[in-house]
Design a protein around this motif. Structure first.
Motif, PDB file in Angstrom:
ATOM      1  N   GLY A 113       0.813  -1.214   0.000  1.00 47.04           N
ATOM      2  CA  GLY A 113       0.000   0.000   0.000  1.00 47.04           C
ATOM      3  C   GLY A 113       0.843   1.258   0.000  1.00 47.04           C
ATOM      4  N   ALA A 114       0.157   2.402   0.069  1.00 43.44           N
ATOM      5  CA  ALA A 114       0.740   3.753  -0.031  1.00 43.44           C
ATOM      6  C   ALA A 114       1.094   4.068  -1.489  1.00 43.44           C
ATOM      7  N   ALA A 115       1.369   5.333  -1.754  1.00 43.70           N
ATOM      8  CA  ALA A 115       1.649   5.776  -3.126  1.00 43.70           C
ATOM      9  C   ALA A 115       2.972   5.186  -3.616  1.00 43.70           C
ATOM     10  N   VAL A 169      -0.552  -3.814   5.863  1.00 44.35           N
ATOM     11  CA  VAL A 169      -1.491  -3.428   4.801  1.00 44.35           C
ATOM     12  C   VAL A 169      -1.993  -2.006   5.048  1.00 44.35           C
ATOM     13  N   SER A 170      -1.587  -1.088   4.176  1.00 45.97           N
ATOM     14  CA  SER A 170      -1.930   0.336   4.314  1.00 45.97           C
ATOM     15  C   SER A 170      -2.719   0.772   3.089  1.00 45.97           C
ATOM     16  N   LEU A 171      -4.000   0.444   3.078  1.00 45.05           N
ATOM     17  CA  LEU A 171      -4.838   0.789   1.924  1.00 45.05           C
ATOM     18  C   LEU A 171      -6.011   1.662   2.330  1.00 45.05           C
ATOM     19  N   GLY A 172      -6.073   2.033   3.612  1.00 48.07           N
ATOM     20  CA  GLY A 172      -7.219   2.802   4.117  1.00 48.07           C
ATOM     21  C   GLY A 172      -8.395   1.874   4.388  1.00 48.07           C
ATOM     22  N   ALA A 173      -9.281   2.302   5.269  1.00 47.76           N
ATOM     23  CA  ALA A 173     -10.460   1.488   5.618  1.00 47.76           C
ATOM     24  C   ALA A 173     -11.655   1.920   4.777  1.00 47.76           C
ATOM     25  N   PRO A 174     -12.552   1.026   4.371  1.00 46.06           N
ATOM     26  CA  PRO A 174     -12.542  -0.407   4.695  1.00 46.06           C
ATOM     27  C   PRO A 174     -11.793  -1.269   3.678  1.00 46.06           C
ATOM     28  N   LYS A 175     -11.114  -0.612   2.688  1.00 42.27           N
ATOM     29  CA  LYS A 175     -10.489  -1.386   1.619  1.00 42.27           C
ATOM     30  C   LYS A 175      -9.502  -2.426   2.152  1.00 42.27           C
ATOM     31  N   GLN A 176      -8.650  -1.996   3.107  1.00 38.33           N
ATOM     32  CA  GLN A 176      -7.602  -2.912   3.594  1.00 38.33           C
ATOM     33  C   GLN A 176      -8.200  -4.133   4.309  1.00 38.33           C
ATOM     34  N   VAL A 195      -3.426  -1.300   8.880  1.00 38.71           N
ATOM     35  CA  VAL A 195      -2.980  -0.178   9.711  1.00 38.71           C
ATOM     36  C   VAL A 195      -2.950   1.181   9.010  1.00 38.71           C
ATOM     37  N   GLY A 196      -3.906   1.426   8.106  1.00 36.63           N
ATOM     38  CA  GLY A 196      -4.100   2.766   7.532  1.00 36.63           C
ATOM     39  C   GLY A 196      -2.829   3.407   7.008  1.00 36.63           C
ATOM     40  N   ALA A 197      -2.559   4.606   7.485  1.00 35.30           N
ATOM     41  CA  ALA A 197      -1.477   5.405   6.908  1.00 35.30           C
ATOM     42  C   ALA A 197      -0.090   5.067   7.475  1.00 35.30           C
ATOM     43  N   THR A 198       0.056   3.921   8.112  1.00 33.52           N
ATOM     44  CA  THR A 198       1.321   3.589   8.794  1.00 33.52           C
ATOM     45  C   THR A 198       2.547   3.620   7.875  1.00 33.52           C
ATOM     46  N   ILE A 199       2.389   3.134   6.639  1.00 33.76           N
ATOM     47  CA  ILE A 199       3.566   3.125   5.739  1.00 33.76           C
ATOM     48  C   ILE A 199       3.986   4.572   5.438  1.00 33.76           C
ATOM     49  N   ASP A 200       2.982   5.464   5.277  1.00 37.80           N
ATOM     50  CA  ASP A 200       3.297   6.890   5.073  1.00 37.80           C
ATOM     51  C   ASP A 200       4.079   7.447   6.258  1.00 37.80           C
ATOM     52  N   PHE A 201       3.652   7.088   7.472  1.00 40.18           N
ATOM     53  CA  PHE A 201       4.338   7.584   8.671  1.00 40.18           C
ATOM     54  C   PHE A 201       5.763   7.021   8.751  1.00 40.18           C
ATOM     55  N   GLU A 205       6.578  10.397   5.096  1.00 36.36           N
ATOM     56  CA  GLU A 205       5.744  11.062   4.084  1.00 36.36           C
ATOM     57  C   GLU A 205       4.708  11.965   4.764  1.00 36.36           C
ATOM     58  N   ARG A 206       4.183  11.477   5.874  1.00 38.29           N
ATOM     59  CA  ARG A 206       3.274  12.267   6.716  1.00 38.29           C
ATOM     60  C   ARG A 206       3.854  12.247   8.109  1.00 38.29           C
ATOM     61  N   MET A 207       3.640  13.346   8.852  1.00 37.54           N
ATOM     62  CA  MET A 207       4.198  13.412  10.200  1.00 37.54           C
ATOM     63  C   MET A 207       3.133  13.043  11.223  1.00 37.54           C
ATOM     64  N   HIS A 222      -4.404  17.160  14.614  1.00 40.92           N
ATOM     65  CA  HIS A 222      -3.173  17.280  13.840  1.00 40.92           C
ATOM     66  C   HIS A 222      -3.371  16.693  12.443  1.00 40.92           C
ATOM     67  N   ARG A 223      -3.972  15.500  12.404  1.00 41.74           N
ATOM     68  CA  ARG A 223      -4.199  14.844  11.112  1.00 41.74           C
ATOM     69  C   ARG A 223      -5.162  15.651  10.262  1.00 41.74           C
ATOM     70  N   MET A 224      -6.200  16.199  10.905  1.00 42.72           N
ATOM     71  CA  MET A 224      -7.214  16.947  10.174  1.00 42.72           C
ATOM     72  C   MET A 224      -6.601  18.205   9.549  1.00 42.72           C
ATOM     73  N   LYS A 229      -8.907  19.047   3.439  1.00 45.41           N
ATOM     74  CA  LYS A 229      -9.910  18.768   2.395  1.00 45.41           C
ATOM     75  C   LYS A 229     -10.488  17.360   2.553  1.00 45.41           C
ATOM     76  N   ARG A 230      -9.577  16.428   2.807  1.00 49.69           N
ATOM     77  CA  ARG A 230      -9.991  15.030   2.888  1.00 49.69           C
ATOM     78  C   ARG A 230     -10.569  14.689   4.258  1.00 49.69           C
ATOM     79  N   LEU A 231      -9.959  15.272   5.315  1.00 47.64           N
ATOM     80  CA  LEU A 231     -10.304  14.784   6.655  1.00 47.64           C
ATOM     81  C   LEU A 231     -11.362  15.600   7.399  1.00 47.64           C
ATOM     82  N   PRO A 233     -14.374  16.620   6.374  1.00 47.02           N
ATOM     83  CA  PRO A 233     -15.679  15.959   6.259  1.00 47.02           C
ATOM     84  C   PRO A 233     -15.763  14.669   7.087  1.00 47.02           C
ATOM     85  N   ARG A 234     -14.647  13.904   7.114  1.00 47.05           N
ATOM     86  CA  ARG A 234     -14.631  12.644   7.866  1.00 47.05           C
ATOM     87  C   ARG A 234     -14.860  12.895   9.359  1.00 47.05           C
ATOM     88  N   TYR A 235     -14.144  13.910   9.891  1.00 43.57           N
ATOM     89  CA  TYR A 235     -14.246  14.163  11.336  1.00 43.57           C
ATOM     90  C   TYR A 235     -15.578  14.825  11.705  1.00 43.57           C
TER      91      TYR A 235
HETATM   92  N1  UDP Z   1      -4.031   3.748  -0.250  1.00 40.74           N
HETATM   93  C1  UDP Z   1      -3.543   2.879  -1.209  1.00 40.74           C
HETATM   94  N2  UDP Z   1      -4.388   2.405  -2.160  1.00 40.74           N
HETATM   95  C2  UDP Z   1      -5.686   2.757  -2.193  1.00 40.74           C
HETATM   96  C3  UDP Z   1      -6.190   3.633  -1.205  1.00 40.74           C
HETATM   97  C4  UDP Z   1      -5.328   4.121  -0.235  1.00 40.74           C
HETATM   98  O1  UDP Z   1      -2.378   2.503  -1.181  1.00 40.74           O
HETATM   99  O2  UDP Z   1      -6.388   2.282  -3.086  1.00 40.74           O
HETATM  100  C5  UDP Z   1      -3.119   4.219   0.801  1.00 40.74           C
HETATM  101  C6  UDP Z   1      -2.884   5.705   0.893  1.00 40.74           C
HETATM  102  O3  UDP Z   1      -1.890   6.081  -0.029  1.00 40.74           O
HETATM  103  C7  UDP Z   1      -2.442   5.850   2.343  1.00 40.74           C
HETATM  104  C8  UDP Z   1      -3.162   4.706   3.048  1.00 40.74           C
HETATM  105  O4  UDP Z   1      -3.707   3.895   2.030  1.00 40.74           O
HETATM  106  O5  UDP Z   1      -1.069   5.590   2.424  1.00 40.74           O
HETATM  107  C9  UDP Z   1      -4.315   5.023   3.959  1.00 40.74           C
HETATM  108  O6  UDP Z   1      -4.374   6.324   4.347  1.00 40.74           O
HETATM  109  P1  UDP Z   1      -5.556   6.872   5.221  1.00 40.74           P
HETATM  110  O7  UDP Z   1      -5.143   8.229   5.652  1.00 40.74           O
HETATM  111  O8  UDP Z   1      -6.871   6.708   4.534  1.00 40.74           O
HETATM  112  O9  UDP Z   1      -5.505   5.899   6.438  1.00 40.74           O
HETATM  113  P2  UDP Z   1      -6.327   5.897   7.745  1.00 40.74           P
HETATM  114  O10 UDP Z   1      -7.030   7.221   7.840  1.00 40.74           O
HETATM  115  O11 UDP Z   1      -7.258   4.737   7.554  1.00 40.74           O
HETATM  116  O12 UDP Z   1      -5.274   5.688   8.785  1.00 40.74           O
END
Ligand code: UDP
Length: 254
Positions: A113-115, A169-176, A195-201, A205-207, A222-224, A229-231, A233-235
């Motif tokens: 996962g991650a970019a 697995v860092s694909l965001g929820a619920p995809k992962q 584990v969401g954005a863990t690979i970015d951390f 890539e993200r602090m 902090h995350r918001m 833009k993305r977060l 609406p979520r929060y």
């Molecule tokens: N991501 C990905 N493929 C996708 C969707 C998301 O690799 O199709 C990655 C995204 O680049 C990021 C991570 O999934 O590194 C999840 O980030 P997000 O902030 O959504 O995580 P969470 O808020 O769930 O911790």
């Protein structure tokens, strides 16, 4: 094993960070016919779980369900359940690596996962920081990969041939969670960590929020602010609907 706490369509494992680390390492070392996996519910997951049967199934089959975030812990406290510590995925993964390193043990890891390029940077950082932790593979799946059976097959093959103890697995929820649930039977890794954005951390890539913000439960702020833009609406959605879910649960328990 501590008994699970059932609330908001989730069965929580009330483990401390140290217990969760030990449990994950035990799962990592025990390969079965199907990969076990770990999920870390936060407010966003709980909202998404309501009425989402596939996500609920993915959750029901998780080997460990760890409380990610202080709002969830506080809500459980209001229901009369005590969770000693929260165990966010982005803290759990470094804690597992530190335990392996401190014990002078070894652990093989695949980062999914991650970019593009981010997991490779995370691998370099991991190798520099934690002795004994070996990143044996990385892959950034293309957008929409989960709907392509050939791509899914390719990822499963890639992970299995790398033969990791841990699949991060860092694909965001619920995809992962859905992806891991759908492919757990084909995967031979010891344990999958959703584990969401863990690979970015890990890649820098993200602090993460400063420690003081995390300790007073303000990591969400902090995350918001880092991705408004993305977060936002979520929060906002969480701030409106989570209290309703908690209230409904309170009423149903009377
Ligand atoms: N991501 C990905 N493929 C996708 C969707 C998301 O690799 O199709 C990655 C995204 O680049 C990021 C991570 O999934 O590194 C999840 O980030 P997000 O902030 O959504 O995580 P969470 O808020 O769930 O911790």
């Amino acid at each position: 094993m501590t008994s699970r706490i059932k609330a908001f369509s989730v069965e929580f494992d009330p483990l401390t960070m140290s217990q969760a680390v030990d449990k994950c390492l035990a799962l990592a070392s025990r390969r079965g016919s199907s990969m076990q996996y770990v999920v870390t519910p936060n407010v966003d997951h709980i909202l998404c779980l309501q009425g989402n049967e596939s996500f609920q199934c993915a959750y029901a089959n998780a080997a460990l369900v760890l409380t990610d975030g202080k709002p969830v812990r506080l809500a459980l406290l209001m229901l009369g359940y005590t969770i000693e510590e929260t165990v966010p995925g982005s803290d759990l993964v470094p804690a597992i690596f530190s335990k392996v390193s401190d014990k002078q043990s070894s652990l093989s890891v695949f980062l999914l996962g991650a970019a593009p390029g981010v997991a490779e940077r995370a691998a370099t950082a991991i190798h520099q920081r934690w002795k004994g932790v070996d990143v044996v593979g990385t892959y950034s799946p293309p957008l929409g990969f989960e709907f392509e059976s050939s791509e899914n097959h390719k990822i499963v093959e890639m992970v299995n041939s790398a033969n990791p103890d841990v699949l991060v697995v860092s694909l965001g929820a619920p995809k992962q969670e859905l992806w891991v649930y759908n492919h757990a039977n084909e995967l031979h890794a010891g344990v999958g960590l959703c584990v969401g954005a863990t690979i970015d951390f890990l890649a820098g890539e993200r602090m993460r929020a400063p420690v003081w913000m995390r300790s007073v439960g303000l990591e969400w702020l902090h995350r918001m602010l880092s991705q408004p833009k993305r977060l936002v609406p979520r929060y906002v959605k969480g701030a409106i609907f989570f209290p309703i879910i908690v209230l409904r649960q309170l009423v149903s328990m009377r």
